[in-house]
Scaffold this active site. Structure first.
Site, short mmCIF file in Angstrom:
data_model
loop_
_atom_site.label_atom_id
_atom_site.label_comp_id
_atom_site.label_asym_id
_atom_site.label_seq_id
_atom_site.Cartn_x
_atom_site.Cartn_y
_atom_site.Cartn_z
N MET A 29 -7.20 0.69 -9.70
CA MET A 29 -6.62 -0.39 -10.50
C MET A 29 -5.58 -1.15 -9.69
SD MET A 29 -6.54 0.69 -14.49
CE MET A 29 -5.09 1.72 -14.45
N GLY A 30 -5.64 -1.01 -8.37
CA GLY A 30 -4.72 -1.74 -7.50
C GLY A 30 -3.36 -1.07 -7.41
N GLY A 35 -1.29 7.53 -1.77
CA GLY A 35 -2.34 8.32 -2.39
C GLY A 35 -3.69 7.62 -2.31
N HIS A 36 -3.69 6.31 -2.55
CA HIS A 36 -4.93 5.55 -2.41
C HIS A 36 -5.41 5.54 -0.96
CE1 HIS A 36 -3.30 3.64 -6.19
NE2 HIS A 36 -4.54 3.89 -6.56
N GLY A 149 -9.18 10.74 -6.96
CA GLY A 149 -8.08 11.66 -6.73
C GLY A 149 -8.07 12.82 -7.71
N SER A 188 1.00 4.71 -9.29
CA SER A 188 1.45 3.32 -9.35
C SER A 188 2.54 3.14 -10.39
CB SER A 188 0.26 2.41 -9.67
OG SER A 188 -0.73 2.52 -8.67
N ARG A 189 2.62 4.06 -11.36
CA ARG A 189 3.63 3.95 -12.42
C ARG A 189 5.00 4.49 -11.99
NH1 ARG A 189 -1.12 5.00 -15.81
NH2 ARG A 189 -1.29 3.35 -17.37
#
Length: 289
Positions: A29-30, A35-36, A149, A188-189
């Site tokens: 989700m960008g 991690g990505h 992941g 991302s959060r």
């Protein structure tokens, strides 16, 4: 290396036709982070071509969740993909993934009973939305492999189940959770957390470590050790609002009892401030005697 960027189905089809060799897809989700990056590197290990989808999927957000404020950082994400040697980026709009249709005519994936427990109990309909978009991406990109992941352990288990149940010709590859120096699982959060909230959030990974340290004492004591850490976070300022702490079978996500042997997942989720965070650790209770 500059990736090919496709925004429409037609552009994706043309780009996909120009690629030769096995393809690994990394759905995201960008707001890409380290991690990505680890997922992209894993994809490169298993396939000749690495494709990334960047799409904030509205179907997996509930009415009171953070769809509108979810970070959208496409220019930065393209730079990350270029640095990691990604071959193809699919960055569609909502109308590309979900073309306008008559009211009630849209067909979606039902995540079944497994989609209603643990994380699914906290976020009704979430896994229906996840599986729907993942299946759409598989059909559009036609990858040989897809990399996810292990931080989202229930999501990974459900995608494996969908692929098996619906005979989807994609091999699912899990990649270990990447953590920050303080132990917080990368998400991302995490950028939503204030310094004080972050101190509370770290209790999730601390609880998992405490549980893992008790694995030789059996399932009940694993959960008890983790819960002791979380109780402290619940009483802290700002507090942790605990959604669940469960020890589950890694394939079904049904809770296990104290007689359980073999692999399990200790999973936790909670809210700190307005930020929903999840984490887990895989455990093994050894062979049956």
């Amino acid at each position: 290396m500059t990736p090919v960027i496709a925004r429409t189905r037609e552009e994706l089809s043309a780009a996909r036709a120009s690629l030769h060799g096995t393809v690994a897809l990394v759905p995201t989700m960008g707001a890409l982070h380290e991690g990505h990056r680890s997922l992209l590197r894993r994809a490169r290990e298993v396939a000749d071509i690495v494709a990334v989808s960047i799409f904030v999927n509205p179907l997996q957000f509930g009415p009171n969740e953070d769809l509108d404020r979810y970070p959208r950082t496409l220019p930065d994400d393209i730079e990350v993909c270029a640095a990691e040697g990604v071959d193809l980026i699919f960055a569609p709009t909502v109308d590309v993934i979900y073309p306008p249709t008559a009211l009630g005519a849209r067909v979606t994936v039902d995540s079944g009973q497994m989609g209603t427990i643990v994380e699914g109990a906290c976020r009704p309909g979430h896994f229906d939305g996840v599986l729907t978009v993942v299946l759409k991406l598989f059909n559009l990109v036609r990858p040989d492999f897809a990399v996810f992941g292990e931080k989202d352990a229930q999501q990974l288990a459900m995608i494996r189940r969908m692929v098996a149940d619906l005979n989807v010709p994609v091999r699912i590859v899990g990649s270990p959770t990447v953590r920050e120096e303080d132990g917080l699982a990368l998400s991302s959060r995490n950028r939503y957390l204030s310094p004080a909230e972050r101190l509370t959030a770290v209790s999730l990974s601390m609880a998992l470590r405490a549980g893992a340290d008790a694995v030789d004492d059996g399932p009940t004591k694993v959960v008890r050790a983790a819960r002791t850490v979380l109780d402290g976070a619940i009483a802290s300022d700002p507090p942790l609002e605990l959604d669940y702490l469960v020890l589950v079978d890694p394939e079904t996500f049904q809770e296990v009892d104290d007689a359980h042997t073999g692999p399990a997942v200790l999973a936790v989720a909670g809210r700190v401030g307005t930020t929903h965070l999840i984490d887990n650790v895989p455990l093994d209770f050894g062979p049956a005697e």
